[in-house]
Design a protein around this motif. Structure first.
Motif, short mmCIF file in Angstrom:
data_model
loop_
_atom_site.label_atom_id
_atom_site.label_comp_id
_atom_site.label_asym_id
_atom_site.label_seq_id
_atom_site.Cartn_x
_atom_site.Cartn_y
_atom_site.Cartn_z
N ASP A 52 0.87 -1.18 0.00
CA ASP A 52 0.00 0.00 0.00
C ASP A 52 0.91 1.23 0.00
N VAL A 53 0.87 1.97 -1.09
CA VAL A 53 1.75 3.14 -1.19
C VAL A 53 0.97 4.45 -1.02
N SER A 54 -0.16 4.39 -0.32
CA SER A 54 -0.87 5.64 -0.01
C SER A 54 0.11 6.58 0.68
N VAL A 104 4.73 -5.47 3.31
CA VAL A 104 4.23 -6.09 2.08
C VAL A 104 3.37 -7.30 2.38
N ARG A 105 2.63 -7.70 1.39
CA ARG A 105 1.91 -8.97 1.41
C ARG A 105 2.40 -9.76 0.21
N GLU A 131 0.34 -13.96 2.31
CA GLU A 131 1.16 -13.87 3.52
C GLU A 131 1.30 -12.40 3.88
N ASP A 132 1.02 -12.08 5.13
CA ASP A 132 1.16 -10.71 5.62
C ASP A 132 2.51 -10.57 6.30
N TRP A 133 3.39 -9.78 5.76
CA TRP A 133 4.70 -9.60 6.41
C TRP A 133 4.64 -8.36 7.30
N PRO A 134 5.43 -8.35 8.37
CA PRO A 134 5.40 -7.19 9.27
C PRO A 134 6.10 -5.97 8.64
#
Ligand code: C5P
Length: 218
Positions: free
Chosen positions: A172-174, A187-188, A196-199
């Motif tokens: 997400d580059v908002s 990132v995911r 995968e949800d990375w921290p």
């Protein structure tokens, strides 16, 4: 010595923006520092891969231990990537401009008193990831990125199939995330196996983890 799980593997990484000329002094570009792509190229090299980094115009230093090809436009970037095949791994991190000016002017376009701005006719650029994702010489592992400001996961899932990637690194580059131009990333990893949800990590840590993930795929 650190283990080299990617020894003997060839990798191509694209990074940075592309510049699409309007005339000799003006261009169209996307925002991209090149930090994440350069970090990934360096991380793959540290795991033993022979890395070719195809970089658009950036102001950050060249990473150590990689072959660098500097390019300007999307067309140049596609040529450089295609001439670097065959490869085992390709990671497309560059923020390629979607459009270029149909006919760039050979001379500086002059501002004329009393006349409005010159119209710019745009034409679509080649999609480098999509071209290589469906190429007869496709690398065994093709990774794309998806920088979005909304619907991050569903956009990445759509991209996976359309572009022929094995996985998409979505972020997400908002503007409020500070990711663009910053030193951190969250990132995911979207693949056919799920999400995968990375921290939140530094871009270097994200790169190291992605390189390990790529090594694990062989
Ligand atoms: O479609 P979108 O630009 O969001 O896709 C992003 C992914 O596609 C990134 O991996 C980017 O490097 C790649 N891409 C490309 N050539 C283009 C546009 C995007 O390689 N012309």
């Amino acid at each position: 010595d650190a283990p080299k799980p990617l020894a003997g593997k060839k990798a191509i990484v694209t990074s940075g923006p592309t510049h699409e000329p309007i005339d000799p002094v003006r261009y169209i570009a996307n925002r991209s520092s090149g930090k994440q792509g350069h970090a990934i190229a360096g991380a793959l090299a540290r795991l033993g891969a022979e890395v070719t980094l195809v970089s658009g115009p950036v102001t950050i230093p060249d990473p150590a231990g990689v072959n660098l090809i500097h390019v300007e436009s999307a067309a140049n970037m596609l040529d450089a990537v295609t001439s670097s095949l065959p490869a085992d791994i390709a990671v497309f991190v560059a923020a390629v401009a979607d459009w270029r000016v149909a006919t760039a002017s050979g001379n500086k376009i002059k501002k004329k008193e009393g006349e409005g701005p010159a119209p710019l006719e745009l034409t679509e650029n080649p999609d480098i990831l999509k071209t290589i994702g469906h190429h007869e010489n496709r690398p065994q592992l093709v990774v794309g990125f998806a920088a979005e400001t909304a619907d991050v996961v569903s956009n990445a899932q759509a991209k996976l199939a359309r572009k022929g990637a094995d996985f998409i690194v979505a972020n997400d580059v908002s503007p409020e995330t500070g990711i663009m131009g910053g030193d951190r990333n969250r990132v995911r990893i979207v693949s056919k196996d799920g999400v995968e949800d990375w921290p939140d990590l530094s871009k270097d840590e994200t790169a190291a983890r992605l390189a390990e993930r790529i090594a694990g795929a062989f």
